[in-house]
Each structure stands twice: as C-alpha cells, then as structure tokens.
Scaffold this active site. Structure first.
Site, PDB file in Angstrom:
ATOM      1  N   LYS A   1      21.468 -52.218  -3.455  1.00 23.73           N
ATOM      2  CA  LYS A   1      21.481 -51.537  -2.221  1.00 23.73           C
ATOM      3  C   LYS A   1      22.115 -52.484  -0.854  1.00 23.73           C
ATOM      4  O   LYS A   1      21.429 -52.667  -0.155  1.00 23.73           O
ATOM      5  CB  LYS A   1      19.747 -51.808  -2.625  1.00 23.73           C
ATOM      6  CG  LYS A   1      18.838 -50.782  -3.053  1.00 23.73           C
ATOM      7  CD  LYS A   1      17.444 -50.333  -3.153  1.00 23.73           C
ATOM      8  CE  LYS A   1      16.723 -50.322  -3.843  1.00 23.73           C
ATOM      9  NZ  LYS A   1      15.527 -49.791  -4.122  1.00 23.73           N
TER      10      LYS A   1
ATOM     11  N   HIS B   1      28.013 -29.171  17.187  1.00 20.64           N
ATOM     12  CA  HIS B   1      26.431 -29.759  17.084  1.00 20.64           C
ATOM     13  C   HIS B   1      25.853 -29.058  18.393  1.00 20.64           C
ATOM     14  O   HIS B   1      24.950 -29.727  18.097  1.00 20.64           O
ATOM     15  CB  HIS B   1      26.639 -31.288  17.173  1.00 20.64           C
ATOM     16  CG  HIS B   1      27.469 -31.677  15.951  1.00 20.64           C
ATOM     17  ND1 HIS B   1      25.530 -32.439  15.375  1.00 20.64           N
ATOM     18  CD2 HIS B   1      27.774 -31.641  14.931  1.00 20.64           C
ATOM     19  CE1 HIS B   1      26.207 -32.957  13.700  1.00 20.64           C
ATOM     20  NE2 HIS B   1      27.702 -32.742  13.759  1.00 20.64           N
TER      21      HIS B   1
ATOM     22  N   ASP C   1      16.078 -43.172  -5.097  1.00 21.68           N
ATOM     23  CA  ASP C   1      15.154 -44.496  -3.890  1.00 21.68           C
ATOM     24  C   ASP C   1      16.701 -43.915  -3.133  1.00 21.68           C
ATOM     25  O   ASP C   1      17.355 -44.393  -3.359  1.00 21.68           O
ATOM     26  CB  ASP C   1      15.746 -45.489  -4.849  1.00 21.68           C
ATOM     27  CG  ASP C   1      15.108 -46.221  -4.229  1.00 21.68           C
ATOM     28  OD1 ASP C   1      15.652 -46.507  -3.133  1.00 21.68           O
ATOM     29  OD2 ASP C   1      15.381 -47.226  -5.103  1.00 21.68           O
TER      30      ASP C   1
ATOM     31  N   GLU D   1      18.837 -33.751  10.872  1.00 18.29           N
ATOM     32  CA  GLU D   1      19.885 -33.398  11.362  1.00 18.29           C
ATOM     33  C   GLU D   1      20.422 -32.077  11.502  1.00 18.29           C
ATOM     34  O   GLU D   1      21.068 -31.341  10.299  1.00 18.29           O
ATOM     35  CB  GLU D   1      21.197 -34.536  10.358  1.00 18.29           C
ATOM     36  CG  GLU D   1      22.787 -34.369  11.538  1.00 18.29           C
ATOM     37  CD  GLU D   1      24.009 -34.798  10.294  1.00 18.29           C
ATOM     38  OE1 GLU D   1      24.785 -34.817  11.137  1.00 18.29           O
ATOM     39  OE2 GLU D   1      23.452 -35.646  10.018  1.00 18.29           O
TER      40      GLU D   1
END
Length: 402
Positions: free
Chosen positions: A226, A396, A301, A97
């Site tokens: 999760k 951006h 993870d 990104e």
C-alpha cells in the site's frame, strides 16, 4: 434513550462491545444513534443497506454505524483472450466520477471490435518482508546467508500455518545492520495478505531464534504494501498482468475520432515523457480510475490501488495501425476472503464469473486479474483517444456536470 444508550453514556458498556450483547443490526443502529447524539449529526442515510452484516461486523469493519453506497455502472462487454478469462465480460465499476464508465465503455467497444484483448499473467506472488536488527554488518550477512541456506526448512515452517499458501521465493536485502527478508507466496484464490502475514511471522521467528537477530517488525516496508515503490514496479507483487490489442487505422478513426499518429504522440509525450519528468512510478493515463472502480465494486482492498496503478502503457506503431498494451506489475486481488463475501460485492464477482474458489485453486483470482488488465486497457485507449481528439474537456462537461 434506551438502556444500552444509557450504559454507553455512563461507561458501563464500550462502543466496540455492542455486538457482544445485541444482534448485529441492532448494535449498528444503537451505535449510530449514539454517535448522532454525540455529534449532533444526522447519520440516518448510513442506516439504509441490504447486505447481511453478521459476518461483516466480525471480519470486515469494527464499530460499524452503517454503509456508504457507491453507484455501480457497467461497461462492456469487453472481449478477453486470456489463459484464465476467455469470452465477453461486463465490467462492474463503482465510482462517483462522471464520464468514467462511459469512457471505459468506449474502450471496451474498440477492443471487442478489434477481436479482443490478449492478456497474460507474467508472475504471481504475494509478498511480506520482515525486518531484523543484526549486531554488525558481518552478523547481518550471516543472517541473510542463513535464510538462503535454510530455504527448505523455512518453507516447511511457513507453510505449516496455511492449507493453501505456498512459499515460492525469498530474497534478503541488507542495509547496514538491518536485514529485510522478502518472502513471496502463492496464495491461490485469496488476495492473501492475512495468509502471508501469519506464515511470515512463523518463519521470521525461526530465523531470529536461529541467528540471534532481533525481529523488529513483521513488515519492514520492503513488501511493499500500500505504498508506491520501485521494488513492486520492478519485481511485481500479487499478479503481474499485461494486456494488449491491435487497432487498425480505420478503427481508431471510427471509435476515437483521431488518427494513429496522434494517439501514439499523446502516449509518448504524456504517459512516458511527462511521467518521467514528474518522477512518477506509473507511466499511464488513468489506470487507477479503472482499478479503483473494479476493486470497490468487487470487494477488494481499495488501498491496493496504490500498487495496482503503477501501470506502463505502450503504443507501438505497426503496419496498418497500432498495438497498445498495458503492463500492471502489482495487481493484488482475490475472489475469496476479505470483502468478497459481502453480498453486493459477491454479486459483482459473479457478474464476472469469478466469485469464490476456482478449479484448479487460483484460477478465479487469475481470471479476475486478466479481466482487470483488459479493463485498464479499455480505459487507457479511451482517454488517449479523447486527448488526441481534444475531446476530454467536452466529455467531462457533458457527463460530469449533469
């Protein structure tokens, strides 16, 4: 077509069994070429990597065909004033990104100019919650009571499976005839999911045998692993971390090109009111961005970004400035085990000074969590400032589009 490709095609050799007959690198190549032929796809870019994969194919990835490379940038240095992390740190951020690293870098600059981020770990415990089926609500109550009354025996049984983990808490929850027992462990420098899973299995089998309850599943989703959950937001999972910094009026104007009142207004209306109206479990600007980038770079993870991003950002007006803080209830990280032993990820942990086991045990994982807290604070500050100054789209456009 070589002999192994022919054996795969004719069914004499299974794709997952290549490492049993070939060295790891050769097995990965043969598997990749087989998939290329099967799918008419060029996978050769996946075959360019520098990491030693003998350990990877045994512990980290099955049916491996190569590696995906993610760019890693550095932000900082950021000054951290924690109990375990003390000093200036360069943050390795793995991301695709554009503008993210630059944004965090600006936040790091503001924190360091302000004297550093104050960081503390409020609690530390990895959880696993088996679910049992009872015969009635009375039986369910008896199962929960048994677990509470036999905590010491359960603790001894659970800890017999590990040389490092310690059972530090246990809370039962009842829903009709379902009984959930949420075990909490101190896992030292490991993130600890494998450790607590094995320990919880042994403890759950004991409870089932002694009470007549049926062990339905080792994970009953009250862990909660999760998945977005209120229980992790309230009770915490892994490390609960808070980081804060006081920014003067002058520093806010210098670094973020806005005033304190505007920054606070954005935080209240966006992070707090907007998140509440959306029914969100996180009340922040983009904590997941920083957590994901640090997790991927440092061998964590990535799925634990779900819990890690349930962050609450606060901005308190004070004389001469503002005190901005982030509270992360569920930072699940380790510096040993999992992906931390892969060479590139271990290098990023070494950059932070937290690779491997700490002294005392657990010190490295706690230091890593404190650094993450400071990194998230940097990211929040920068985005709040960009929004307050109406600079987000411009950044951006310039950095995300090349």
């Amino acid at each position: 077509m070589d002999d192994h490709q022919l054996d795969l095609r004719e069914g004499r050799l299974k794709l997952y069994a290549l490492e049993k007959v070939l060295p790891a690198d050769e097995a990965v190549r043969v598997r990749r070429e087989y998939i290329e032929e099967e799918t008419a796809t060029d996978l050769s870019p996946l075959g360019a990597y520098t990491i030693q994969i003998d350990r990877v194919v045994q512990r980290n990835c099955e049916n491996m065909v190569g590696c995906v490379q993610v760019p890693v940038g550095v932000a900082g240095p950021v000054s951290v004033k924690g109990e375990y992390a003390e000093g200036s740190f360069w943050l390795p951020l793995a991301t695709t990104e554009g503008a993210l690293v630059a944004s965090v870098n600006r936040g790091c600059s503001a924190i360091s100019k302000a004297g550093g981020a104050e960081v503390r770990i409020l609690r530390d415990g990895m959880t696993r919650a088996p679910v049992f089926a009872a015969k009635s609500v009375i039986h369910a109550h008896e199962v929960a009571a048994f677990a509470e009354d036999h905590l010491l025996e359960i603790q001894e049984i659970a800890e017999s499976t590990t040389s490092h983990g310690e059972l530090i808490g246990m809370v039962p929850y009842i829903v009709g005839t379902s009984v959930f027992i949420r075990f909490e462990f101190d896992t030292k420098d490991a993130m600890g999911m494998n450790m607590v899973t094995i320990a919880s299995q042994k403890a759950a089998e004991y409870i089932a045998a002694e009470t007549g309850a049926r062990l339905v599943a080792l994970s009953g989703n009250m862990c909660a692993d999760k998945k977005p959950s209120a229980i992790n937001l309230v009770e915490g999972r892994g490390k609960t971390v808070t980081a804060g910094v006081f920014l003067s009026d002058a520093l806010v104007r210098e670094v973020f090109k806005c005033d304190v009142a505007s920054l606070i207004d954005v935080n209240v209306r966006k992070n707090l009111v907007g998140s509440a109206r959306a029914g969100a479990l996180g009340f922040n600007a983009h904590a997941a961005n920083i957590i994901a980038a640090l997790y991927i770079a440092c061998g964590q993870d990535p799925a634990h970004v779900v819990e890690g991003s349930s962050c609450i950002t606060t901005a308190d007006p004070m004389d001469g400035g503002v005190y901005v803080a982030v509270t992360l209830p569920a930072v699940q990280v380790g510096t040993v085990g999992g992906g931390t032993g892969i060479a590139t990820q271990a290098a990023c942990l070494s950059l932070l000074g937290v690779s491997g086991s700490g002294d005392p045990p657990g010190a490295h994982a706690k230091a890593f969590a404190e650094i993450i807290g400071a990194g998230v604070l940097a990211g929040e500050l920068s985005l709040l400032g960009a929004l307050a100054a109406q600079h987000l789209a411009k950044a951006h456009k310039e950095l995300g589009r090349g």
